[in-house]
Design an enzyme around this catalytic site. Structure first.
Site, PDB file in Angstrom:
ATOM      1  N   SER A 147       7.162  49.156  48.902  1.00 50.77           N
ATOM      2  CA  SER A 147       6.677  48.645  47.836  1.00 50.77           C
ATOM      3  C   SER A 147       5.898  49.813  47.069  1.00 50.77           C
ATOM      4  CB  SER A 147       5.592  47.388  47.770  1.00 50.77           C
ATOM      5  OG  SER A 147       4.818  47.270  46.588  1.00 50.77           O
ATOM      6  N   TYR A 160      -2.124  44.292  52.318  1.00 54.85           N
ATOM      7  CA  TYR A 160      -0.712  44.448  52.191  1.00 54.85           C
ATOM      8  C   TYR A 160      -0.274  45.853  51.908  1.00 54.85           C
ATOM      9  CZ  TYR A 160       3.726  43.830  49.516  1.00 54.85           C
ATOM     10  OH  TYR A 160       4.775  43.548  49.046  1.00 54.85           O
TER      11      TYR A 160
HETATM   12  N1  NAP Z   1       8.377  40.702  44.563  1.00 50.40           N
HETATM   13  C1  NAP Z   1       7.659  41.679  44.172  1.00 50.40           C
HETATM   14  O1  NAP Z   1       6.964  42.160  43.323  1.00 50.40           O
HETATM   15  C2  NAP Z   1       8.017  43.071  45.488  1.00 50.40           C
HETATM   16  C3  NAP Z   1       7.569  44.209  45.078  1.00 50.40           C
HETATM   17  C4  NAP Z   1       7.569  45.291  45.984  1.00 50.40           C
HETATM   18  C5  NAP Z   1       8.298  45.094  47.309  1.00 50.40           C
HETATM   19  N2  NAP Z   1       8.492  43.591  47.529  1.00 50.40           N
HETATM   20  C6  NAP Z   1       9.070  43.463  48.882  1.00 50.40           C
HETATM   21  O2  NAP Z   1      10.348  42.893  48.958  1.00 50.40           O
HETATM   22  C7  NAP Z   1      10.444  42.051  50.006  1.00 50.40           C
HETATM   23  C8  NAP Z   1      11.215  40.840  49.669  1.00 50.40           C
HETATM   24  O3  NAP Z   1      10.204  39.942  48.809  1.00 50.40           O
HETATM   25  P1  NAP Z   1      10.623  39.059  47.616  1.00 50.40           P
HETATM   26  O4  NAP Z   1       9.828  39.799  46.624  1.00 50.40           O
HETATM   27  O5  NAP Z   1      12.156  38.910  47.486  1.00 50.40           O
HETATM   28  O6  NAP Z   1       9.971  37.753  48.119  1.00 50.40           O
HETATM   29  P2  NAP Z   1      10.653  36.392  48.546  1.00 50.40           P
HETATM   30  O7  NAP Z   1      11.378  35.688  47.530  1.00 50.40           O
HETATM   31  O8  NAP Z   1       9.294  35.621  48.837  1.00 50.40           O
HETATM   32  O9  NAP Z   1      11.156  36.889  49.940  1.00 50.40           O
HETATM   33  C9  NAP Z   1      10.760  37.081  51.284  1.00 50.40           C
HETATM   34  C10 NAP Z   1      11.631  36.655  52.119  1.00 50.40           C
HETATM   35  O10 NAP Z   1      11.102  37.168  53.421  1.00 50.40           O
HETATM   36  C11 NAP Z   1      11.622  35.920  54.399  1.00 50.40           C
HETATM   37  N3  NAP Z   1      10.618  35.849  55.289  1.00 50.40           N
HETATM   38  C12 NAP Z   1       9.003  35.513  55.284  1.00 50.40           C
HETATM   39  N4  NAP Z   1       8.577  35.567  56.467  1.00 50.40           N
HETATM   40  C13 NAP Z   1       9.436  35.547  57.372  1.00 50.40           C
HETATM   41  C14 NAP Z   1       9.548  35.620  58.585  1.00 50.40           C
HETATM   42  N5  NAP Z   1       8.566  35.186  59.498  1.00 50.40           N
HETATM   43  N6  NAP Z   1      10.669  35.759  59.387  1.00 50.40           N
HETATM   44  C15 NAP Z   1      11.913  35.822  58.718  1.00 50.40           C
HETATM   45  N7  NAP Z   1      11.817  35.880  57.243  1.00 50.40           N
HETATM   46  C16 NAP Z   1      10.884  35.789  56.396  1.00 50.40           C
HETATM   47  C17 NAP Z   1      11.505  34.883  53.289  1.00 50.40           C
HETATM   48  O11 NAP Z   1      12.384  33.982  54.007  1.00 50.40           O
HETATM   49  P3  NAP Z   1      12.245  32.299  54.948  1.00 50.40           P
HETATM   50  O12 NAP Z   1      10.678  32.064  54.385  1.00 50.40           O
HETATM   51  O13 NAP Z   1      13.208  31.635  54.689  1.00 50.40           O
HETATM   52  O14 NAP Z   1      11.928  32.764  56.411  1.00 50.40           O
HETATM   53  C18 NAP Z   1      12.120  35.153  51.943  1.00 50.40           C
HETATM   54  O15 NAP Z   1      13.555  35.336  52.384  1.00 50.40           O
HETATM   55  C19 NAP Z   1       9.205  41.836  50.807  1.00 50.40           C
HETATM   56  O16 NAP Z   1       9.020  42.907  51.895  1.00 50.40           O
HETATM   57  C20 NAP Z   1       8.187  42.375  49.585  1.00 50.40           C
HETATM   58  O17 NAP Z   1       7.010  42.798  50.270  1.00 50.40           O
HETATM   59  C21 NAP Z   1       8.602  42.740  46.747  1.00 50.40           C
END
Ligand code: NAP
Length: 253
Positions: A147, A160
């Site tokens: 991130s 985080y």
């Molecule tokens: N959105 C942003 O602004 C942003 C910015 C920078 C980086 N990121 C990174 O991008 C990645 C994806 O996040 P997103 O933004 O797409 O958010 P999201 O829509 O909340 O997706 C998070 C995913 O992680 C999975 N997850 C959470 N805990 C888990 C576990 N214990 N086992 C397996 N899967 C798990 C969830 O699936 P289930 O709940 O179905 O298990 C979901 O599919 C993350 O690493 C986040 O830190 C996001």
């Protein structure tokens, strides 16, 4: 001559963790659309099944593997399933994560631990599960989702960021060690993306404070990130896209 229907990832297989929503879901669609067979991993199986049906409806191939990335045995079973279904693992999108931001003084210690378990240890478990396969193949591409919080620390983001700085450091060290083994490693570092991620925040004091910080600009879509990941994994073998930093044009932090 190539057949007109050939795709850049034909014959390749991928694992996407956190494929049930957001960046993982968009990336799974992009990889499948480019011809990869995809193993979809997360805990919410019904979301994965619906995604698999969409991918198959478009002529792609996907399998659903219910996986909690904090459980090393489940992560190993995910890699084993991908290996047995597809005959190899070419790409790992190490994406599952959560972001329950909070102020340190408010002591959300269970959330601190959860972030370490999912964002850092879960990432390591997946690396440990695919590396033996990739090393044996002499090829593979690991994409770790860090991130912009892996480069700078926002208010309430100490833990985080600790996990995301960690993932970025891990990617740097892995790229250095594994390049000679034919394994590429890419660190992806997005700014704000419109996903379910902020729903994990429970610190009400912080919620009030960040509302202002995250308004006044157009945030990224998951597809913006998926497009960049696809570019990296379809680059020629000798090209390692080491880091992808992608920000909303108007975001200051
Ligand atoms: N959105 C942003 O602004 C942003 C910015 C920078 C980086 N990121 C990174 O991008 C990645 C994806 O996040 P997103 O933004 O797409 O958010 P999201 O829509 O909340 O997706 C998070 C995913 O992680 C999975 N997850 C959470 N805990 C888990 C576990 N214990 N086992 C397996 N899967 C798990 C969830 O699936 P289930 O709940 O179905 O298990 C979901 O599919 C993350 O690493 C986040 O830190 C996001």
């Amino acid at each position: 001559m190539e057949s007109p229907s050939s795709q850049p990832l034909d014959g390749q297989s991928a694992i996407v963790t956190g494929a049930s929503s957001g960046i993982g879901e968009a990336t799974a669609r992009a990889l499948a659309g480019a011809g990869a067979r995809v193993a979809l991993a997360a805990r919410r199986v019904e979301r994965l099944e619906s995604l698999r049906d969409d991918i198959e409806g478009e002529g792609g191939t996907a399998v659903v593997v219910e996986t909690d990335v904090t459980d090393r045995d489940q992560v190993q079973a995910l890699a084993d399933k991908a290996q047995s279904e597809f005959g190899g693992i070419d790409i790992l999108i190490n994406n599952a994560g959560l972001m329950p931001l909070s102020y340190m003084k408010n002591l959300h210690e269970e959330e601190w631990e959860r972030m370490v378990d999912v964002n850092l240890k879960g990432v390591l478990y997946n690396i440990g599960a695919v590396l033996p396969v990739m090393t044996k193949q002499g090829s593979g591409h690991i994409v770790n989702i860090s991130s912009v919080a892996g480069r700078r620390v926002m208010p309430g983001g100490a833990v985080y960021s600790a996990t995301k700085f960690g993932v970025r450091a891990l990617s740097e060290g892995m790229r250095d060690e594994l390049g000679a083994e034919g394994i590429r490693v890419t660190s992806v570092e997005p700014g704000a993306v419109d996903t379910e991620l902020p729903e994990t925040i429970t610190d009400e004091e912080l919620m009030d404070d960040i509302e202002g910080m995250m308004s006044g600009f157009d945030i990224l879509e998951s597809e913006d990130i998926a497009r960049k990941i696809l570019e990296a994994v379809t680059s020629p073998e000798h090209v390692n896209v080491e880091e992808i930093v992608i920000m909303p044009s108007g975001q200051r932090m």
